[in-house]
Design a protein around this motif. Sequence first.
Motif, PDB file in Angstrom:
ATOM      1  N   SER A 174       0.769  -0.986  -0.073  1.00  0.00           N
ATOM      2  CA  SER A 174      -0.243   0.326  -0.263  1.00  0.00           C
ATOM      3  C   SER A 174       1.091   0.548   0.302  1.00  0.00           C
ATOM      4  O   SER A 174       0.694   2.536  -0.392  1.00  0.00           O
ATOM      5  N   TYR A 189       0.192   2.607   8.439  1.00  0.00           N
ATOM      6  CA  TYR A 189      -1.292   2.517   9.586  1.00  0.00           C
ATOM      7  C   TYR A 189      -1.014   2.348  10.975  1.00  0.00           C
ATOM      8  O   TYR A 189      -0.156   2.122  11.769  1.00  0.00           O
ATOM      9  N   HIS A 201      -8.373 -11.838  -0.274  1.00  0.00           N
ATOM     10  CA  HIS A 201      -8.589 -11.555   1.467  1.00  0.00           C
ATOM     11  C   HIS A 201      -7.468 -10.674   2.353  1.00  0.00           C
ATOM     12  O   HIS A 201      -6.674 -10.491   1.452  1.00  0.00           O
ATOM     13  N   PRO A 202      -8.095 -10.268   3.141  1.00  0.00           N
ATOM     14  CA  PRO A 202      -7.097  -9.064   3.824  1.00  0.00           C
ATOM     15  C   PRO A 202      -6.597 -10.346   4.357  1.00  0.00           C
ATOM     16  O   PRO A 202      -6.401 -11.056   4.792  1.00  0.00           O
ATOM     17  N   PRO A 227      -9.303  -7.943  10.616  1.00  0.00           N
ATOM     18  CA  PRO A 227      -8.611  -7.852   9.828  1.00  0.00           C
ATOM     19  C   PRO A 227      -8.279  -6.666   9.244  1.00  0.00           C
ATOM     20  O   PRO A 227      -7.816  -5.485   9.769  1.00  0.00           O
ATOM     21  N   ASP A 238      -6.190  -4.045   5.865  1.00  0.00           N
ATOM     22  CA  ASP A 238      -5.810  -4.235   4.124  1.00  0.00           C
ATOM     23  C   ASP A 238      -4.368  -4.528   4.380  1.00  0.00           C
ATOM     24  O   ASP A 238      -3.415  -4.279   5.496  1.00  0.00           O
ATOM     25  N   PRO A 239      -3.932  -4.835   2.521  1.00  0.00           N
ATOM     26  CA  PRO A 239      -2.231  -4.970   2.528  1.00  0.00           C
ATOM     27  C   PRO A 239      -1.958  -4.148   2.676  1.00  0.00           C
ATOM     28  O   PRO A 239      -2.206  -3.632   2.416  1.00  0.00           O
ATOM     29  N   GLU A 240      -0.587  -4.841   3.284  1.00  0.00           N
ATOM     30  CA  GLU A 240       0.234  -6.133   3.837  1.00  0.00           C
ATOM     31  C   GLU A 240       0.837  -5.299   4.771  1.00  0.00           C
ATOM     32  O   GLU A 240       2.033  -5.647   4.135  1.00  0.00           O
ATOM     33  N   ARG A 276     -15.338  -3.654  12.475  1.00  0.00           N
ATOM     34  CA  ARG A 276     -13.950  -3.854  11.888  1.00  0.00           C
ATOM     35  C   ARG A 276     -13.661  -3.575  10.548  1.00  0.00           C
ATOM     36  O   ARG A 276     -15.180  -4.439   9.603  1.00  0.00           O
ATOM     37  N   ARG A 277     -12.645  -2.863   9.836  1.00  0.00           N
ATOM     38  CA  ARG A 277     -12.903  -3.016   8.348  1.00  0.00           C
ATOM     39  C   ARG A 277     -11.864  -3.462   8.474  1.00  0.00           C
ATOM     40  O   ARG A 277     -10.995  -4.073   7.619  1.00  0.00           O
ATOM     41  N   ILE A 278     -12.536  -4.685   6.951  1.00  0.00           N
ATOM     42  CA  ILE A 278     -12.494  -5.613   6.503  1.00  0.00           C
ATOM     43  C   ILE A 278     -11.223  -5.753   5.016  1.00  0.00           C
ATOM     44  O   ILE A 278     -10.254  -6.398   4.729  1.00  0.00           O
ATOM     45  N   ARG A 279     -12.484  -5.016   4.527  1.00  0.00           N
ATOM     46  CA  ARG A 279     -11.434  -3.778   3.426  1.00  0.00           C
ATOM     47  C   ARG A 279     -12.058  -2.890   2.217  1.00  0.00           C
ATOM     48  O   ARG A 279     -12.951  -2.305   2.847  1.00  0.00           O
ATOM     49  N   THR A 280     -10.483  -2.663   1.969  1.00  0.00           N
ATOM     50  CA  THR A 280     -10.979  -0.950   0.820  1.00  0.00           C
ATOM     51  C   THR A 280     -11.517  -1.339  -0.047  1.00  0.00           C
ATOM     52  O   THR A 280      -9.929  -2.530  -0.971  1.00  0.00           O
ATOM     53  N   ASP A 300      -4.657   2.379  -6.324  1.00  0.00           N
ATOM     54  CA  ASP A 300      -4.503   2.170  -4.417  1.00  0.00           C
ATOM     55  C   ASP A 300      -2.937   0.702  -4.843  1.00  0.00           C
ATOM     56  O   ASP A 300      -3.968  -0.431  -5.744  1.00  0.00           O
ATOM     57  N   SER A 301      -1.988   0.829  -4.651  1.00  0.00           N
ATOM     58  CA  SER A 301      -0.961  -0.190  -4.828  1.00  0.00           C
ATOM     59  C   SER A 301      -1.602  -1.326  -4.035  1.00  0.00           C
ATOM     60  O   SER A 301      -0.993  -2.108  -4.126  1.00  0.00           O
ATOM     61  N   ALA A 302      -2.165  -1.084  -2.705  1.00  0.00           N
ATOM     62  CA  ALA A 302      -2.434  -2.186  -2.133  1.00  0.00           C
ATOM     63  C   ALA A 302      -3.351  -3.230  -3.117  1.00  0.00           C
ATOM     64  O   ALA A 302      -2.491  -4.509  -2.387  1.00  0.00           O
ATOM     65  N   ASP A 334      -6.836 -17.495  -0.949  1.00  0.00           N
ATOM     66  CA  ASP A 334      -6.007 -16.674  -0.206  1.00  0.00           C
ATOM     67  C   ASP A 334      -4.582 -16.531  -0.593  1.00  0.00           C
ATOM     68  O   ASP A 334      -3.723 -16.172  -0.295  1.00  0.00           O
TER      69      ASP A 334
END
Lengths: 612, 612
Positions: free
Chosen positions: A61, A65, A449-450, A470, A472-474, B73-77, B84-86, B553
């Motif tokens: 990313s 964080y 997946h996260p 969870p 975001d990557p990584e 919980r934020r599971i994903r963006t 978004d380089s992630a 995954d």
Amino acid sequence: MKLGKWYVPVALGVILGLVAGSIVSYVSPAPTTEGEQAVSGAFVPPGKKDEYYMFASGGHSGQVYVIGIPSMRRIRTIPVFSRDSATGYGWDEESKKMLGGYTWGDLHHPALSETDGEYDGRFLYVNDNANNRAAMIDLKTFTTKQILGPIPNIMGPHSAAFVTPNTEYFMMATRFSVPMGGKYAPLDKYSKEYHGALSAQKIDQKTGKMKVAWQLKLPPWNYDLSDAGKKISGDWAFFTTYNTEEATELLEINASANETDYLVAINWKKAEQAVKDKKFEVINGVKVVDPTKVKGIAYLIPLPKSPHGVDVSPDGRWIVGSGKLDPTVTVYDFKKFIKAIEKEDFSGTKKGLPVVNFESVKEATVKVGLGPLHTQFGPDGYAYTTLFVESAVAKWKLGEWKVLDKVTVHYSPGHSSAAEGDTVSPDGKYLVALNKLSKDRHLSVGPSHPENMQLIDISGDKMKVINEAPIDPEPHYAQMVKADKIKPILKYEKDEKRPHSVWKKEDVRIEREGNHVTVHGLAVRTRFYPDKIEVNEGDKVTIYLTNIDLDQDITHGFAINLYDIDVEVQPGETKKIEFVADKPGVYPFYCSNFCSALHQEMQGYLLVKPKK
Amino acid sequence: MKLGKWYVPVALGVILGLVAGSIVSYVSPAPTTEGEQAVSGAFVPPGKKDEYYMFASGGHSGQVYVIGIPSMRRIRTIPVFSRDSATGYGWDEESKKMLGGYTWGDLHHPALSETDGEYDGRFLYVNDNANNRAAMIDLKTFTTKQILGPIPNIMGPHSAAFVTPNTEYFMMATRFSVPMGGKYAPLDKYSKEYHGALSAQKIDQKTGKMKVAWQLKLPPWNYDLSDAGKKISGDWAFFTTYNTEEATELLEINASANETDYLVAINWKKAEQAVKDKKFEVINGVKVVDPTKVKGIAYLIPLPKSPHGVDVSPDGRWIVGSGKLDPTVTVYDFKKFIKAIEKEDFSGTKKGLPVVNFESVKEATVKVGLGPLHTQFGPDGYAYTTLFVESAVAKWKLGEWKVLDKVTVHYSPGHSSAAEGDTVSPDGKYLVALNKLSKDRHLSVGPSHPENMQLIDISGDKMKVINEAPIDPEPHYAQMVKADKIKPILKYEKDEKRPHSVWKKEDVRIEREGNHVTVHGLAVRTRFYPDKIEVNEGDKVTIYLTNIDLDQDITHGFAINLYDIDVEVQPGETKKIEFVADKPGVYPFYCSNFCSALHQEMQGYLLVKPKK
């Protein structure tokens, strides 16, 4: 094309099987049951604050964080190597210049500044594995204040970041060996014309800013992880290597052939002295010391089975190395190491560097389990090693050299992060496993997946998973610091001498010089001054915008429709925005950061008069 | 320059005072004490999953945040309008093309696809307030599959997104009025030459993709929020306006002069018919209907004090409008509205559109408190209105028209999101207040604070804040859907007919045609095939990369050092990467997404031979 030597299917099968988690632990004790019912202590109710900040790398990313512990809430994403429109980072002139044309980075390892080996809460240093850069975040504002690089002669500085115990240096070593000086050489010249390198950045104690001080030229291997010495080993730094086989293809097989690769022990004080003594050559503008020519700087210590992590104990005496294909960690005694190099107790040399006698420096081999990657420390000599393949964390004790407890995590942890874990006095209490796979642990969000962080209570004899989140990557690595050590400001000072700042409406102005229009404007709830900017098609437009709202949390944004511009202006801050008005027409601008009940009225117009 | 009419200091003082939260509620009942001790029900222990997905807009981050409820919980963006380089979004050719050269967006309001007014879990639609775009996210993969726009004739489509009850249309109306057709006109021509517009995008029921179907030309006002009718009002859509004063500067004052602005009621079935009847002109390639010329499409309903939110009750009968400078919400009866337009019970016309008689259509005025913005619904007729200025949520009941409870939130909520809140059958149970300010609620991260979400238990008579989480800027709105309605896939199918996919090492190839090198490669734990790509300086390079790991995954990344490239390849997916090899030298490429114990060995080399 020729694809080279083909893959060994059996090896693939073994690895797949291991990763799939279908293995049975063969080291005792067996993992405890997972902490599914464990609740207490991790929930932070509304109105209460977290005890620790955890600064986690954001991996590819490109960002950092900021996570509250124990709640595991992500409080903030600090943009570093990638643009971030949420904070306007990469659109204003200052951040655009820092990014230097790169649009992303691979941020691997954060390192908090230290004083006497303790986190001092001033600065956070990070590395960019993709574009060979280092960055500094000022923890007064939680914003990136410097990006240094691309730094010459290094490539993929994964083997970073750490700072020396008084933040004298931020060091990073190359993961990929390449021809030094950015030259081209074919792969069949790898062993001769490719090199690794360690780059030492000197840190200005007042500003926290780095500059490249010197580098070491190293053999053409992959340098993977690193840690600074502490206390008795404070003059030293330790790096792991893999691929000392010098393979250039099929690394999965070919870089795993040797029984041992190395820990590289670097005496950075001696390297510093060599530079003072002018024992360097200049490559690509950098002073580079060759440790095969200047003795006493670099030593190799054999480490079995494709080394990955290296971690130095809080007292600086024990150096823990992990071979990722070995079910053990190897612990070295720094005192024995010093004796060995004094006595020249070497088993030979490799690529011109002395190899110390393994048996003379090794203190213990701890059978931790499958796929040991990284070790963190608690107080009283406890150590915690993540087991990637086994999906667990093993707790063991320095001096006793045996595993005392093991807890299952989900799934495949890389690093873990202990409270004040990299300091000379870790807190214990919390350990966060940074798991690379989450599989079925959260509501599904499709094929990608996260990652999954799990919070482990390490205060008792048995470890307990008490929270999970969870992410975001990584995240690759994180450092956890007691909340009261961080002292952010809440607004920028009203600095009337700051160039281009405008604090009073009377000073707001639009000036034209040829086809360059300069605006000195301000933002205040709930209006922009000016709210009409008239230019001609093709004009260059420079806007300096100051947010004169000095109340906590009153941030304004400045966005222009269809002009692809979005900038954040924090309380008391001035931002510079620059663009060419190449599209004729009428383009509203507006506050993009909800600021008050009349936020929707905070708008204006950029009018671009077409060319005849 | 002339800055125009100056600010009224008293008004500023009042607004600042209100926002600072130093006000006392003057409507009964008084807020309950905050839920600081409330713990139960919100903590999701390790191993348990959330009950709801909440899809929150990411505001000027340009993205969508997927949040688990009740854990928050934020599971994903999910990247949508910003790179978004992630996830490599914006670097591979498909996503690069979708973004169309824009680097960010201002994503305001998510809308889940519906069948018979119920969320059906297929698609998520979002708007871009910055660059006039709409996007569709496929909830099978949680990835953006379409970005439509910039859509002509609209500017800043804040007044979106919603879908009609069977997802026939995704509609959005312009916030900023501009000269139609992208023309230039000076601001003094505002009332005559500037226009608002509503754009209706028709949705393909199979693919979920949109195309611009038709637009309505509207008076030069600001269109702010919108909602689709439901059941009896299913053929209608409702939009709020402000700045019917047609001010072009100092909107904070000048757009707040009129006692009432309007709700705009649109009969979209009639608009559709007008298009079929060829009653349109083509502007900028779009069929535009003028509702002042085609009767029965658009009506104005007076709404007091700078309208913001409009929300239609689950049964479709009650339309709730909020004037943000009014301490009340105004509720209209759709049945009365239909009668009024049948009887032509109008108080006059404005800009050629009929204004229905306020008293004939108004059902009630509910004294909710200061700064009412948006209303959500529970079952049994309960309604929940956010109070920005008062920092509270008011609970009231349809039919009874009085406030039953109030809870303090921190601070200044914009929208809120109730479980299945926009459907014809809301669940109750949970309401999330999306607070614009967090101030002192979390560990400080400097002058720029996170937003703050608070989870309210609405299952009992009294509302209770039971959880709280900071969040990156800047969720504006969110929709919460029962977890079992979403059915993501876990991997892409092994489609052997997919163009450019390579599933076997035998098919891996590097081909050259002139100075264009094309690579058909694959990624598998833990190697790239090929792991050596040799090109000449200046070559154009196209890489098709397929991830043949079909286990859950196991996502791979593909990053090239210093070439500013990072792409994610999900299990079973093929990505296209394209660049010009304009930098000579040796550039390692590597897997940027931690995939297995030998992830660090998953690397190769791009060798760019220099020009002579």
